[in-house]
Write a protein that holds these residues in place. Structure first.
Motif, short mmCIF file in Angstrom:
data_model
loop_
_atom_site.label_atom_id
_atom_site.label_comp_id
_atom_site.label_asym_id
_atom_site.label_seq_id
_atom_site.Cartn_x
_atom_site.Cartn_y
_atom_site.Cartn_z
N THR A 31 6.88 -6.21 1.11
CA THR A 31 6.64 -5.37 2.56
C THR A 31 6.15 -6.29 3.55
N ASN A 90 3.55 -6.19 5.34
CA ASN A 90 1.82 -6.49 5.40
C ASN A 90 1.81 -7.30 3.98
N GLN A 111 -0.51 2.05 -6.57
CA GLN A 111 -1.58 1.82 -5.58
C GLN A 111 -2.34 3.00 -5.66
N ARG A 112 -2.01 4.05 -6.48
CA ARG A 112 -2.75 5.46 -6.57
C ARG A 112 -3.56 5.55 -7.83
N HIS A 114 -5.64 2.75 -0.86
CA HIS A 114 -4.30 2.83 -1.56
C HIS A 114 -3.32 2.02 -1.02
N GLY A 115 -3.91 0.89 -0.30
CA GLY A 115 -2.62 -0.07 0.29
C GLY A 115 -2.79 -1.20 0.07
N ILE A 116 -1.54 -1.85 -0.19
CA ILE A 116 -1.36 -3.33 -0.54
C ILE A 116 -1.39 -4.02 0.93
N GLN A 162 -6.98 -4.79 3.98
CA GLN A 162 -6.59 -4.75 5.28
C GLN A 162 -5.90 -6.31 5.61
N SER A 163 -4.68 -6.28 5.82
CA SER A 163 -4.19 -7.56 5.89
C SER A 163 -4.46 -8.65 7.04
N GLN A 180 1.55 -1.39 13.21
CA GLN A 180 0.97 -0.16 12.59
C GLN A 180 1.88 1.20 12.93
N ARG A 231 6.77 6.38 8.38
CA ARG A 231 6.22 7.30 7.88
C ARG A 231 6.88 8.85 8.28
N1 LIG Z 1 -3.57 -1.48 7.63
C1 LIG Z 1 -3.37 -1.76 6.41
C2 LIG Z 1 -2.04 -1.04 6.02
C3 LIG Z 1 -1.72 -1.10 4.57
C4 LIG Z 1 -0.72 -0.37 4.01
O1 LIG Z 1 -0.29 0.76 4.54
N2 LIG Z 1 0.28 -0.78 3.13
C5 LIG Z 1 1.27 -0.40 2.69
C6 LIG Z 1 2.62 -1.24 2.37
S1 LIG Z 1 3.00 -2.15 3.88
C7 LIG Z 1 1.20 0.66 1.35
O2 LIG Z 1 0.43 -0.21 0.59
N3 LIG Z 1 1.23 1.75 1.37
C8 LIG Z 1 1.25 2.53 0.14
C9 LIG Z 1 0.41 3.80 0.36
O3 LIG Z 1 -0.32 3.87 1.59
O4 LIG Z 1 0.22 4.57 -0.62
C10 LIG Z 1 -3.00 -3.27 6.14
O5 LIG Z 1 -2.72 -4.08 7.11
O6 LIG Z 1 -3.25 -3.92 5.18
#
Ligand SMILES: N[C@@H](CCC(=O)N[C@@H](CS)C(=O)NCC(=O)O)C(=O)O
Length: 197
Positions: free
Chosen positions: A9, A11, A38-39, A50-52, A69-70, A108, A115
């Motif tokens: 992705t 990010n 991720q969960r 839960h985000g990469i 947080q990227s 973002q 989404r």
């Molecule tokens: N603001 C966070 C956003 C992280 C994010 O939303 N990552 C997405 C992929 S681009 C993700 O892992 N989504 C899966 C989820 O939210 O369950 C960042 O910059 O790292």
């Protein structure tokens, strides 16, 4: 050694590009988002949101740094390497302005627009997308005066914006197209965009 938890992705690619640019030793741990990895509890311990991407910097073996947080990761790696972040305070402040403009006002918002669309809220999604286009227009004008987001030098502001802008269909934003080509010619960017494949 740095562990990078990531997926294919924009990010995630911010960080693989940065790691390629800075040359730190790193290992990729792929997270399958569509399978919901991720969960799972093990990942939630690293990032409860839960985000990469997430990194674990193991340089300090007694106390490894776990960071999500990227943009926070980009700033951390820039400071650790002393690269891709202006040394002069005013230039640094201007760089942060464009980094935040991309991260909070463009990328973002694009993610949130997508989404909404995935959840069937087409109208709301379109509204956010229109805001994104207005902001890309601002970026396009800025890039008519400057080679890179922060001015004369390539920086983490460009790394933040590049993977997102690359995945966009631009119509008539010639300065963004010129910048995309210039940044996209960097070997580290090409390698980073393929990780994970
Ligand atoms: N603001 C966070 C956003 C992280 C994010 O939303 N990552 C997405 C992929 S681009 C993700 O892992 N989504 C899966 C989820 O939210 O369950 C960042 O910059 O790292």
């Amino acid at each position: 050694m740095i562990d990078l938890y990531s997926a294919a992705t924009s990010n995630g690619r911010r960080i693989s590009i940065m790691l390629e640019e800075t040359g730190f030793d790193y290992k990729v741990k792929r997270i399958n988002l569509s399978k919901g990895e991720q969960r799972k509890p093990a990942f939630l311990k690293l990032n409860p949101a839960h985000g990469i991407p997430v990194i674990i910097d193991k340089e300090n073996t007694d106390s490894p740094l776990v960071l999500s947080q990227s943009v926070a990761i980009l700033i951390y790696l820039a400071e650790k390497s002393n690269r891709l972040i202006p040394k002069d305070a005013m230039q640094r402040a201007r760089m942060f302005q464009w980094l935040m403009f991309d991260a909070t006002d463009i990328s973002q918002v694009r993610l949130e627009s997508s989404r909404l669309k995935w959840n069937g809220l087409e109208g709301a999604s379109k509204l956010l997308y229109e805001r994104v286009l207005l902001r890309y227009d601002v970026l396009n004008q800025h890039l008519s005066q400057h080679p890179y987001l922060a001015g004369e030098e390539y920086s983490i502001a460009d790394i933040s914006a590049y993977p997102w802008a690359r995945s966009m269909e631009f119509d008539g934003f010639h300065n963004i197209s010129r910048w995309l080509q210039q940044v996209g010619e960097r070997p580290a960017v090409q390698r980073g965009m393929g990780i994970p494949n």
